[in-house]
Design a protein around this motif. Structure first.
Motif, short mmCIF file in Angstrom:
data_model
loop_
_atom_site.label_atom_id
_atom_site.label_comp_id
_atom_site.label_asym_id
_atom_site.label_seq_id
_atom_site.Cartn_x
_atom_site.Cartn_y
_atom_site.Cartn_z
N MET A 37 -3.87 7.97 0.35
CA MET A 37 -3.13 7.34 1.44
C MET A 37 -1.68 7.07 1.02
SD MET A 37 -2.91 6.34 4.52
CE MET A 37 -4.62 6.38 5.08
N ASP A 38 -1.49 6.62 -0.23
CA ASP A 38 -0.13 6.40 -0.72
C ASP A 38 0.66 7.71 -0.74
OD1 ASP A 38 -0.54 3.69 -1.08
OD2 ASP A 38 -1.07 3.89 -3.21
N TYR A 39 0.03 8.80 -1.21
CA TYR A 39 0.71 10.09 -1.24
C TYR A 39 1.04 10.57 0.18
CZ TYR A 39 -1.14 10.20 -6.02
OH TYR A 39 -1.46 9.90 -7.31
N TYR A 40 0.11 10.34 1.10
CA TYR A 40 0.32 10.75 2.49
C TYR A 40 1.53 10.03 3.08
CZ TYR A 40 -0.61 11.47 7.46
OH TYR A 40 -0.49 11.81 8.79
N LEU A 41 1.69 8.76 2.72
CA LEU A 41 2.80 7.96 3.23
C LEU A 41 4.08 8.14 2.40
CD1 LEU A 41 0.86 4.66 4.02
CD2 LEU A 41 1.59 6.43 5.63
N GLY A 42 4.02 8.97 1.36
CA GLY A 42 5.21 9.22 0.54
C GLY A 42 5.49 8.12 -0.46
N ASP A 43 4.48 7.31 -0.80
CA ASP A 43 4.65 6.22 -1.76
C ASP A 43 4.17 6.71 -3.13
OD1 ASP A 43 4.78 3.93 -3.23
OD2 ASP A 43 3.54 2.71 -1.90
N MET A 44 5.12 7.02 -4.02
CA MET A 44 4.78 7.57 -5.33
C MET A 44 5.07 6.58 -6.45
SD MET A 44 3.69 10.61 -4.61
CE MET A 44 3.71 11.37 -6.22
N ARG A 45 5.22 5.29 -6.13
CA ARG A 45 5.62 4.31 -7.15
C ARG A 45 4.58 4.18 -8.26
NH1 ARG A 45 6.77 -0.67 -3.26
NH2 ARG A 45 4.94 0.29 -2.30
N LYS A 46 3.30 4.41 -7.94
CA LYS A 46 2.26 4.25 -8.96
C LYS A 46 2.37 5.32 -10.05
CE LYS A 46 -2.77 4.18 -9.56
NZ LYS A 46 -4.09 4.25 -8.88
N ASP A 47 2.55 6.59 -9.66
CA ASP A 47 2.55 7.70 -10.62
C ASP A 47 3.95 8.12 -11.05
OD1 ASP A 47 -0.28 8.00 -10.57
OD2 ASP A 47 -0.12 9.01 -8.65
N MET A 48 4.93 7.94 -10.17
CA MET A 48 6.30 8.37 -10.48
C MET A 48 7.29 7.27 -10.08
SD MET A 48 6.07 12.31 -9.11
CE MET A 48 7.74 12.65 -9.61
N PRO A 49 7.32 6.17 -10.82
CA PRO A 49 8.27 5.10 -10.47
C PRO A 49 9.71 5.58 -10.62
CG PRO A 49 7.26 4.69 -12.61
CD PRO A 49 6.53 5.86 -12.02
N ALA A 57 14.18 9.75 -3.65
CA ALA A 57 13.61 10.71 -2.70
C ALA A 57 12.28 11.23 -3.24
CB ALA A 57 14.58 11.87 -2.48
N VAL A 58 11.31 11.40 -2.34
CA VAL A 58 10.00 11.91 -2.73
C VAL A 58 9.62 13.08 -1.82
CG1 VAL A 58 9.20 9.71 -3.65
CG2 VAL A 58 8.80 10.26 -1.25
N SER A 59 8.73 13.91 -2.31
CA SER A 59 8.21 15.03 -1.53
C SER A 59 6.91 14.59 -0.85
CB SER A 59 7.94 16.23 -2.44
OG SER A 59 7.32 17.27 -1.70
N THR A 60 6.80 14.86 0.43
CA THR A 60 5.60 14.47 1.20
C THR A 60 4.67 15.67 1.35
OG1 THR A 60 6.80 14.92 3.26
CG2 THR A 60 6.84 12.65 2.44
N ASP A 61 4.27 16.25 0.23
CA ASP A 61 3.43 17.45 0.27
C ASP A 61 2.07 17.18 0.89
OD1 ASP A 61 5.47 18.72 -0.93
OD2 ASP A 61 4.55 18.91 -2.91
N VAL A 62 1.47 16.02 0.57
CA VAL A 62 0.15 15.71 1.11
C VAL A 62 0.21 15.59 2.62
CG1 VAL A 62 -1.72 14.01 1.16
CG2 VAL A 62 -0.61 14.59 -1.01
N SER A 63 1.18 14.85 3.11
CA SER A 63 1.33 14.68 4.56
C SER A 63 1.62 16.02 5.23
CB SER A 63 2.45 13.69 4.85
OG SER A 63 2.68 13.60 6.25
N ASP A 64 2.51 16.80 4.65
CA ASP A 64 2.87 18.08 5.24
C ASP A 64 1.68 19.03 5.28
OD1 ASP A 64 5.41 17.08 5.42
OD2 ASP A 64 6.17 18.11 3.64
N THR A 65 0.87 19.03 4.21
CA THR A 65 -0.30 19.92 4.17
C THR A 65 -1.32 19.53 5.22
OG1 THR A 65 0.02 20.28 1.79
CG2 THR A 65 -2.14 20.79 2.71
N ILE A 66 -1.63 18.23 5.31
CA ILE A 66 -2.64 17.77 6.28
C ILE A 66 -2.16 18.04 7.70
CG2 ILE A 66 -3.76 15.72 7.23
CD1 ILE A 66 -3.96 14.63 4.39
#
Length: 202
Positions: A37-49, A57-66
């Motif tokens: 859910m965090d990846y879908y929303l573009g929240d990468m603070r846990k893995d890539m602070p 800026a972050v890539s929303t690959d999960v959201s774009d794929t779904i």
């Protein structure tokens, strides 16, 4: 307390081990769903602070794929007029199979918003690894009330006859007769109709 046999001890330990592994698996799955859910929303603070002074800026690959998969999947499952089709077993079943097909598709797509049910189910499966749809059959009584004014004697007699022939599903709950010298409203009647219907929901 009686002494436990070796087989009983083994069975108890196996059950405890299964429960522990199930709990670990459920906890791991819950964590993976939260991460997804965090990846879908573009929240990468846990893995890539983001570092101070660097781009956030972050890539929303999960959201774009779904979101990219959803149109083609919905076209597969809900792109035709018949989401469900009953096949006849023999020539005598053709009419019945078509009627069953029409009815089930109407109940699912029209009465229960089948398109949105499928959409939510598929998207949950892509994002959370599990898509769940709850299905149940509900039977309830619905009551409606009708009021009639200024009925003639003949009209009231017909109404009373309908009520008498309804086998208890209708009843007259109020009836007023006006005096001859009063306002020319001959009769008032109200009836309550109990309509027993079945409802199906997802």
């Amino acid at each position: 307390m009686a002494k436990m046999s070796i087989s009983d001890v083994k069975a108890m330990l196996a059950a405890e081990k299964a429960n522990a592994l199930a709990a670990m698996s459920a906890a791991r799955l819950a964590e993976e769903r939260a991460d997804a859910m965090d990846y879908y929303l573009g929240d990468m603070r846990k893995d890539m602070p983001a570092q101070d002074g660097r781009s956030r800026a972050v890539s929303t690959d999960v959201s774009d794929t779904i979101e990219g998969l959803m149109p083609s999947l919905m076209d597969i499952f809900a792109g035709s007029d018949e989401v469900v089709r009953f096949e006849p077993v023999g020539p005598e079943d053709v009419a019945a199979a078509q009627q069953e097909t029409d009815y089930v598709n109407h109940v699912f797509m029209q009465q229960n918003g089948g398109f949105m049910v499928l959409y939510s189910f598929i998207k949950d499966a892509l994002l959370s690894k599990a898509g769940i749809v709850k299905v149940w059959w509900e039977e309830r009584e619905e009551e409606s009330r009708e009021t009639y004014y200024d009925l003639t004697d003949d009209q009231f007699a017909l109404l009373a006859q309908d009520v008498a022939e309804s086998n208890g599903t209708m009843k007259i709950v109020a009836h007023t007769v006006r005096d001859a010298g009063a306002v020319p409203e001959s009769k008032e009647a109200a009836r309550s109709i109990a309509d027993r219907t079945n409802h199906e929901q997802p």
